[in-house]
Scaffold this motif. Structure first.
Motif, PDB file in Angstrom:
ATOM      1  N   ASN A 116       0.836  -1.203   0.000  1.00  0.00           N
ATOM      2  CA  ASN A 116       0.000   0.000   0.000  1.00  0.00           C
ATOM      3  C   ASN A 116       0.875   1.260   0.000  1.00  0.00           C
ATOM      4  N   TRP A 117       1.950   1.280   0.814  1.00  0.00           N
ATOM      5  CA  TRP A 117       2.812   2.458   0.870  1.00  0.00           C
ATOM      6  C   TRP A 117       3.568   2.670  -0.447  1.00  0.00           C
ATOM      7  N   TYR A 118       4.104   1.583  -1.010  1.00  0.00           N
ATOM      8  CA  TYR A 118       4.834   1.713  -2.269  1.00  0.00           C
ATOM      9  C   TYR A 118       3.923   2.300  -3.354  1.00  0.00           C
ATOM     10  N   LEU A 119       2.674   1.846  -3.388  1.00  0.00           N
ATOM     11  CA  LEU A 119       1.747   2.309  -4.427  1.00  0.00           C
ATOM     12  C   LEU A 119       1.227   3.714  -4.141  1.00  0.00           C
ATOM     13  N   THR A 120       1.128   4.064  -2.845  1.00  0.00           N
ATOM     14  CA  THR A 120       0.732   5.431  -2.483  1.00  0.00           C
ATOM     15  C   THR A 120       1.707   6.440  -3.081  1.00  0.00           C
ATOM     16  N   CYS A 121       2.972   6.069  -3.123  1.00  0.00           N
ATOM     17  CA  CYS A 121       4.012   6.977  -3.600  1.00  0.00           C
ATOM     18  C   CYS A 121       3.965   7.205  -5.114  1.00  0.00           C
ATOM     19  N   ILE A 122       3.173   6.425  -5.850  1.00  0.00           N
ATOM     20  CA  ILE A 122       3.087   6.639  -7.299  1.00  0.00           C
ATOM     21  C   ILE A 122       1.656   6.964  -7.744  1.00  0.00           C
ATOM     22  N   THR A 123       0.788   7.249  -6.763  1.00  0.00           N
ATOM     23  CA  THR A 123      -0.605   7.588  -7.081  1.00  0.00           C
ATOM     24  C   THR A 123      -0.838   9.067  -6.823  1.00  0.00           C
ATOM     25  N   SER A 124      -1.465   9.749  -7.766  1.00  0.00           N
ATOM     26  CA  SER A 124      -1.652  11.195  -7.618  1.00  0.00           C
ATOM     27  C   SER A 124      -2.861  11.525  -6.748  1.00  0.00           C
ATOM     28  N   MET A 125      -2.789  12.658  -6.078  1.00  0.00           N
ATOM     29  CA  MET A 125      -3.920  13.148  -5.292  1.00  0.00           C
ATOM     30  C   MET A 125      -5.117  13.438  -6.197  1.00  0.00           C
ATOM     31  N   LEU A 160      -9.964   8.959   2.117  1.00  0.00           N
ATOM     32  CA  LEU A 160      -9.521   9.414   0.802  1.00  0.00           C
ATOM     33  C   LEU A 160      -8.573   8.409   0.151  1.00  0.00           C
ATOM     34  N   CYS A 161      -7.693   7.805   0.962  1.00  0.00           N
ATOM     35  CA  CYS A 161      -6.612   6.976   0.414  1.00  0.00           C
ATOM     36  C   CYS A 161      -6.918   5.484   0.343  1.00  0.00           C
ATOM     37  N   TYR A 162      -8.086   5.064   0.864  1.00  0.00           N
ATOM     38  CA  TYR A 162      -8.291   3.618   0.917  1.00  0.00           C
ATOM     39  C   TYR A 162      -8.369   2.934  -0.446  1.00  0.00           C
ATOM     40  N   PRO A 163      -8.668   3.655  -1.567  1.00  0.00           N
ATOM     41  CA  PRO A 163      -8.582   2.959  -2.860  1.00  0.00           C
ATOM     42  C   PRO A 163      -7.187   2.420  -3.152  1.00  0.00           C
ATOM     43  N   ILE A 164      -6.139   3.055  -2.604  1.00  0.00           N
ATOM     44  CA  ILE A 164      -4.786   2.541  -2.842  1.00  0.00           C
ATOM     45  C   ILE A 164      -4.585   1.231  -2.090  1.00  0.00           C
ATOM     46  N   LEU A 165      -5.153   1.131  -0.885  1.00  0.00           N
ATOM     47  CA  LEU A 165      -5.092  -0.142  -0.162  1.00  0.00           C
ATOM     48  C   LEU A 165      -5.874  -1.214  -0.916  1.00  0.00           C
ATOM     49  N   GLN A 166      -6.991  -0.857  -1.525  1.00  0.00           N
ATOM     50  CA  GLN A 166      -7.724  -1.817  -2.351  1.00  0.00           C
ATOM     51  C   GLN A 166      -6.852  -2.323  -3.498  1.00  0.00           C
ATOM     52  N   ILE A 167      -6.094  -1.405  -4.093  1.00  0.00           N
ATOM     53  CA  ILE A 167      -5.204  -1.792  -5.188  1.00  0.00           C
ATOM     54  C   ILE A 167      -4.132  -2.746  -4.679  1.00  0.00           C
ATOM     55  N   ALA A 168      -3.557  -2.425  -3.514  1.00  0.00           N
ATOM     56  CA  ALA A 168      -2.545  -3.306  -2.924  1.00  0.00           C
ATOM     57  C   ALA A 168      -3.127  -4.682  -2.620  1.00  0.00           C
ATOM     58  N   ASP A 169      -4.381  -4.711  -2.157  1.00  0.00           N
ATOM     59  CA  ASP A 169      -5.045  -5.989  -1.887  1.00  0.00           C
ATOM     60  C   ASP A 169      -5.029  -6.881  -3.126  1.00  0.00           C
ATOM     61  N   VAL A 170      -5.350  -6.284  -4.254  1.00  0.00           N
ATOM     62  CA  VAL A 170      -5.438  -7.035  -5.512  1.00  0.00           C
ATOM     63  C   VAL A 170      -4.052  -7.437  -6.008  1.00  0.00           C
ATOM     64  N   ALA A 351       1.869 -13.911  -0.563  1.00  0.00           N
ATOM     65  CA  ALA A 351       2.199 -12.493  -0.392  1.00  0.00           C
ATOM     66  C   ALA A 351       3.669 -12.288  -0.040  1.00  0.00           C
ATOM     67  N   GLU A 352       4.239 -13.148   0.795  1.00  0.00           N
ATOM     68  CA  GLU A 352       5.650 -13.006   1.189  1.00  0.00           C
ATOM     69  C   GLU A 352       6.571 -13.178  -0.009  1.00  0.00           C
ATOM     70  N   LYS A 353       6.269 -14.153  -0.834  1.00  0.00           N
ATOM     71  CA  LYS A 353       7.085 -14.375  -2.045  1.00  0.00           C
ATOM     72  C   LYS A 353       7.012 -13.150  -2.953  1.00  0.00           C
ATOM     73  N   ASN A 354       5.799 -12.623  -3.136  1.00  0.00           N
ATOM     74  CA  ASN A 354       5.635 -11.501  -4.051  1.00  0.00           C
ATOM     75  C   ASN A 354       6.266 -10.215  -3.513  1.00  0.00           C
ATOM     76  N   ILE A 355       6.131  -9.971  -2.202  1.00  0.00           N
ATOM     77  CA  ILE A 355       6.679  -8.718  -1.667  1.00  0.00           C
ATOM     78  C   ILE A 355       8.210  -8.723  -1.743  1.00  0.00           C
ATOM     79  N   LYS A 356       8.834  -9.872  -1.616  1.00  0.00           N
ATOM     80  CA  LYS A 356      10.289  -9.953  -1.780  1.00  0.00           C
ATOM     81  C   LYS A 356      10.685  -9.566  -3.201  1.00  0.00           C
TER      82      LYS A 356
END
Length: 365
Positions: A116-125, A160-170, A351-356
């Motif tokens: 979620n944090w990594y994707l927050t950094c590339i998503t515009s307000m 406001l930001c929870y759509p980015i967490l939804q994206i991270a979920d997917v 998830a652990e394999k992918n996050i690495k």
């Protein structure tokens, strides 16, 4: 132009579940807002059951409870904990089999929040500001903007930001297909955009661009006001049928459902007969029939009373075994805990394999 072209090829809508490739990953979560109702069941959970039961998709489906999303509107700890159990009990009683899919609590897999944090950094307000759901949940108008001082002060950052967490979920599971309702289609479009942006920034094709799974089931509307969606938060609880409702309660709610003054033949017309059409749509969803097939099957019904009696019977037949199972599950919290713990381990393995791999892509390894 390149981005638009890529998106146009990725926004493929899957209507036939058998057309989903066997190497796919299906992902969806449901919010823990208590017992599920008829709209939740027909709009999401029944489709999850169908997907997980397909032999070529067995163990390709990840379904669960979005408890991190639930706290965008704070709840008492005891209430949230009970709601989480109710959601899992509802999924199991609706026919989901944990041997055929992963069932888990979102919060039990911390990789969701790291991505979620990594994707927050590339998503515009600006993209977040254009989302419509935060406006409705924050009780703002459709034309509201986060740059307005009053809106800014009254809107929580999580909402406001929870759509980015939804994206991270997917994306944490590299999901290829997501079954969504109308109210989530905008978020899935954003998900595709962010996945494409990540791939472009880090010069990779790591994230698949998730496709939409559409079903024949229409949105189930309020029994009392068929101009709006069926919702747990409706102050008039006669507008909503739960899988835990007794046969008597179901009959009463359907009996009081809004119809119209047109007498005689029952037919489907959402514009002129929204209440009657909603009841037809409910039967079509439960019986897996088209609207035309459902109307034809109802051709013997001559008035509103017969229609309501028929709809009540269909719902009671579908929900009675679910209600009994739900009660059994809620009386055995240890069993529910064992289900989500098992699901957590399977989800974390992926998830652990992918996050690495993601850390390596962005230089965090």
């Amino acid at each position: 132009m390149k981005l638009k072209r890529l998106l146009s090829t990725s926004i493929q809508e899957i209507r036939n579940f058998n057309n989903i490739p066997s190497d796919s990953r299906i992902f969806s979560l449901i919010q823990p807002t208590g017992k599920i109702h008829l709209g939740n069941y027909l709009g999401a959970v029944k489709n999850w059951k169908t997907l997980s039961n397909l032999s070529h998709l067995e163990n390709k489906c990840i379904f669960g409870v979005a408890d991190l999303h639930a706290i965008t509107i704070p709840k008492l700890a005891t209430e949230l904990k009970e709601y989480r159990y109710q959601a899992i009990a509802s999924l199991l009683s609706s026919g989901l089999d944990d041997s055929q899919c992963i069932l888990y609590f979102q919060s039990s897999v911390p990789e969701h929040t790291e991505l979620n944090w990594y994707l927050t950094c590339i998503t515009s307000m600006g993209q977040l500001n254009r989302m419509t759901q935060w406006k409705s949940k924050a009780k703002q108008g459709e034309n509201s903007t986060i740059t307005d001082d009053k809106v800014l002060e009254s809107t929580k950052a999580g909402l406001l930001c929870y759509p980015i967490l939804q994206i991270a979920d997917v994306l944490i599971y590299k999901s290829t297909h997501v079954p969504v309702g109308d109210d989530q289609s905008q978020h899935l479009e954003l998900c595709r955009d962010v996945a494409e942006r990540f791939n472009s920034i880090y010069q990779t094709d790591y994230f698949p661009i998730p496709k939409t799974i559409l079903t024949s089931n229409k949105k189930i509307l309020s029994l009392k006001n068929p101009n709006k969606k069926m919702s747990k938060s409706d102050p008039n609880q006669n507008s909503c049928v739960y899988i835990t409702d007794s046969p008597e309660a179901i009959k009463m709610k359907i009996k009081k459902a809004t119809t119209d003054s047109i007498q005689g033949q029952i037919y489907f017309d959402p514009e002129e007969r929204p209440g009657v059409s909603n009841l037809i749509n409910i039967v079509a969803g439960i019986k897996d029939l088209s609207i035309d097939e459902t109307v034809n099957e109802m051709s013997h019904l001559k008035d509103h009373k017969q229609l309501k009696d028929y709809v009540s019977e269909i719902i009671i037949e579908e929900f009675t075994p679910m209600r009994l199972k739900y009660n059994e599950f809620m009386n055995n919290k240890d069993y529910l805990t064992s289900i989500v713990n098992k699901g957590k381990e399977h989800a974390k393995e992926i998830a652990e394999k992918n996050i690495k791999e993601i850390r390596t892509k962005i230089g965090m390894d």
